[in-house]
Design a protein around this motif. Structure first.
Motif, PDB file in Angstrom:
ATOM      1  N   THR A  88       0.705  -1.130  -0.194  1.00 22.96           N
ATOM      2  CA  THR A  88      -0.047  -0.283  -0.050  1.00 22.96           C
ATOM      3  C   THR A  88       0.934   1.225  -0.090  1.00 22.96           C
ATOM      4  OG1 THR A  88      -0.182   0.020   2.484  1.00 22.96           O
ATOM      5  CG2 THR A  88      -1.875  -1.255   1.215  1.00 22.96           C
ATOM      6  N   ILE A  89       0.273   2.240  -0.671  1.00 19.54           N
ATOM      7  CA  ILE A  89       1.062   3.497  -1.096  1.00 19.54           C
ATOM      8  C   ILE A  89       0.169   4.617  -0.104  1.00 19.54           C
ATOM      9  CG2 ILE A  89       1.982   5.303  -2.231  1.00 19.54           C
ATOM     10  CD1 ILE A  89       2.335   2.808  -4.263  1.00 19.54           C
ATOM     11  N   GLU A  90       0.403   5.010   1.029  1.00 19.43           N
ATOM     12  CA  GLU A  90      -0.411   5.980   1.722  1.00 19.43           C
ATOM     13  C   GLU A  90       0.379   7.190   2.028  1.00 19.43           C
ATOM     14  OE1 GLU A  90      -2.026   4.266   5.402  1.00 19.43           O
ATOM     15  OE2 GLU A  90      -0.767   2.605   4.918  1.00 19.43           O
ATOM     16  N   THR A  91      -0.666   8.391   1.938  1.00 20.14           N
ATOM     17  CA  THR A  91      -0.247   9.709   2.021  1.00 20.14           C
ATOM     18  C   THR A  91      -1.327  10.279   2.733  1.00 20.14           C
ATOM     19  OG1 THR A  91       0.756  11.795   1.076  1.00 20.14           O
ATOM     20  CG2 THR A  91      -0.932  10.495  -0.483  1.00 20.14           C
ATOM     21  N   GLY A  92      -1.001  11.244   3.535  1.00 18.73           N
ATOM     22  CA  GLY A  92      -2.030  12.222   4.468  1.00 18.73           C
ATOM     23  C   GLY A  92      -2.991  11.087   5.054  1.00 18.73           C
ATOM     24  N   GLY A  93      -2.728   9.946   5.441  1.00 18.32           N
ATOM     25  CA  GLY A  93      -3.672   9.164   6.381  1.00 18.32           C
ATOM     26  C   GLY A  93      -4.435   8.315   5.395  1.00 18.32           C
ATOM     27  N   SER A  94      -4.662   8.339   3.956  1.00 16.86           N
ATOM     28  CA  SER A  94      -5.375   7.584   3.311  1.00 16.86           C
ATOM     29  C   SER A  94      -4.628   6.781   2.253  1.00 16.86           C
ATOM     30  CB  SER A  94      -6.523   8.469   2.502  1.00 16.86           C
ATOM     31  OG  SER A  94      -5.990   9.270   1.830  1.00 16.86           O
ATOM     32  N   VAL A  95      -5.035   5.707   1.927  1.00 15.14           N
ATOM     33  CA  VAL A  95      -4.460   4.844   0.850  1.00 15.14           C
ATOM     34  C   VAL A  95      -4.682   5.608  -0.522  1.00 15.14           C
ATOM     35  CG1 VAL A  95      -4.365   2.465  -0.386  1.00 15.14           C
ATOM     36  CG2 VAL A  95      -4.662   2.583   2.275  1.00 15.14           C
ATOM     37  N   ARG A  96      -3.331   5.775  -1.178  1.00 14.63           N
ATOM     38  CA  ARG A  96      -3.495   6.106  -2.542  1.00 14.63           C
ATOM     39  C   ARG A  96      -3.545   4.942  -3.808  1.00 14.63           C
ATOM     40  NH1 ARG A  96       0.752   9.676  -5.904  1.00 14.63           N
ATOM     41  NH2 ARG A  96      -0.553   9.631  -7.539  1.00 14.63           N
ATOM     42  N   LYS A  97      -2.780   4.061  -3.459  1.00 14.88           N
ATOM     43  CA  LYS A  97      -2.893   2.883  -4.329  1.00 14.88           C
ATOM     44  C   LYS A  97      -2.381   1.511  -3.866  1.00 14.88           C
ATOM     45  CE  LYS A  97      -1.684   2.144  -9.149  1.00 14.88           C
ATOM     46  NZ  LYS A  97      -2.442   2.507 -10.348  1.00 14.88           N
ATOM     47  N   THR A  98      -2.738   0.430  -4.034  1.00 17.77           N
ATOM     48  CA  THR A  98      -2.380  -0.727  -3.714  1.00 17.77           C
ATOM     49  C   THR A  98      -1.602  -1.552  -4.922  1.00 17.77           C
ATOM     50  OG1 THR A  98      -3.814  -0.861  -2.026  1.00 17.77           O
ATOM     51  CG2 THR A  98      -2.963  -2.966  -2.827  1.00 17.77           C
ATOM     52  N   LEU A  99      -0.456  -2.112  -4.735  1.00 19.22           N
ATOM     53  CA  LEU A  99       0.208  -2.626  -5.682  1.00 19.22           C
ATOM     54  C   LEU A  99       0.449  -4.332  -5.484  1.00 19.22           C
ATOM     55  CD1 LEU A  99       2.808   0.019  -6.666  1.00 19.22           C
ATOM     56  CD2 LEU A  99       0.642  -0.697  -7.805  1.00 19.22           C
ATOM     57  N   PRO A 100       0.763  -5.042  -6.330  1.00 19.81           N
ATOM     58  CA  PRO A 100       1.126  -6.545  -6.293  1.00 19.81           C
ATOM     59  C   PRO A 100       2.497  -6.611  -5.960  1.00 19.81           C
ATOM     60  CG  PRO A 100       0.818  -6.268  -8.420  1.00 19.81           C
ATOM     61  CD  PRO A 100       0.337  -4.812  -7.808  1.00 19.81           C
ATOM     62  N   VAL A 101       3.304  -7.531  -5.543  1.00 24.02           N
ATOM     63  CA  VAL A 101       4.556  -7.631  -5.278  1.00 24.02           C
ATOM     64  C   VAL A 101       5.106  -8.285  -6.644  1.00 24.02           C
ATOM     65  CG1 VAL A 101       6.357  -9.340  -4.277  1.00 24.02           C
ATOM     66  CG2 VAL A 101       4.476  -8.136  -2.806  1.00 24.02           C
ATOM     67  N   ALA A 102       6.101  -7.803  -7.095  1.00 20.60           N
ATOM     68  CA  ALA A 102       6.675  -7.998  -8.194  1.00 20.60           C
ATOM     69  C   ALA A 102       7.937  -9.252  -8.387  1.00 20.60           C
ATOM     70  CB  ALA A 102       7.436  -6.595  -8.951  1.00 20.60           C
ATOM     71  N   ALA A 103       8.529  -9.318  -7.031  1.00 20.03           N
ATOM     72  CA  ALA A 103       9.518 -10.392  -6.997  1.00 20.03           C
ATOM     73  C   ALA A 103       9.892 -10.837  -5.344  1.00 20.03           C
ATOM     74  CB  ALA A 103      10.934  -9.925  -7.652  1.00 20.03           C
TER      75      ALA A 103
END
Length: 144
Positions: A88-103
């Motif tokens: 998860t990528i969070e900024t300002g207390g909210s989740v901006r984006k969720t990404l899958p693991v690459a390796a």
């Protein structure tokens, strides 16, 4: 003919017994962590690229200029299958984006954050299990 065969055999033996190549910075990078050099347990390191096999990290830092490729590698307490983890990528207390693991390599996982197109600001990057439990995290700053 025997000499040529002997020379070829010697070359093949030398190639087969040589050390693997040193980690080379990807895409014009200047520094790289060594193969097997990972963040401490529950920590995350950032860079501009990683080797998908060894997870060697290029240009390790915690601040990057906007538009620069950014990747993260995080070490978990125990090994987990990459499909069990999301980032998860969070900024300002909210989740901006969720990404899958690459390796993955053992209990260390990697993700490319570049597709998230992070603009200037501070971000909290967290490796989480399916239940949402935070397994490793750290902050990264993107500058203008």
């Amino acid at each position: 003919m025997r000499r040529a065969f002997g020379a070829v055999l010697t070359m093949l033996l030398a190639i087969g017994c040589s050390s693997p190549p040193a980690a080379v910075p990807a895409s014009g990078g200047t520094t790289v962590t060594g193969p097997g050099e990972y963040p401490p347990i529950t920590a995350v390191w950032f860079g501009t690229a990683f080797d998908p096999t060894t997870l060697a990290l290029t240009d390790k830092a915690s601040t990057f200029k906007a538009g620069t490729p950014v990747v993260a590698i995080g070490t978990l307490l125990t090994p987990r299958a990459p499909e069990e983890i999301s980032v998860t990528i969070e900024t300002g207390g909210s989740v901006r984006k969720t990404l899958p693991v690459a390796a993955a390599a053992g209990n260390t996982l990697a993700v490319d954050l570049t597709p998230a197109a992070l603009g200037p600001g501070p971000y909290l990057i967290s490796f989480k299990d399916k239940a949402g439990k935070n397994l490793a995290s750290a902050s990264v700053t993107i500058t203008p």
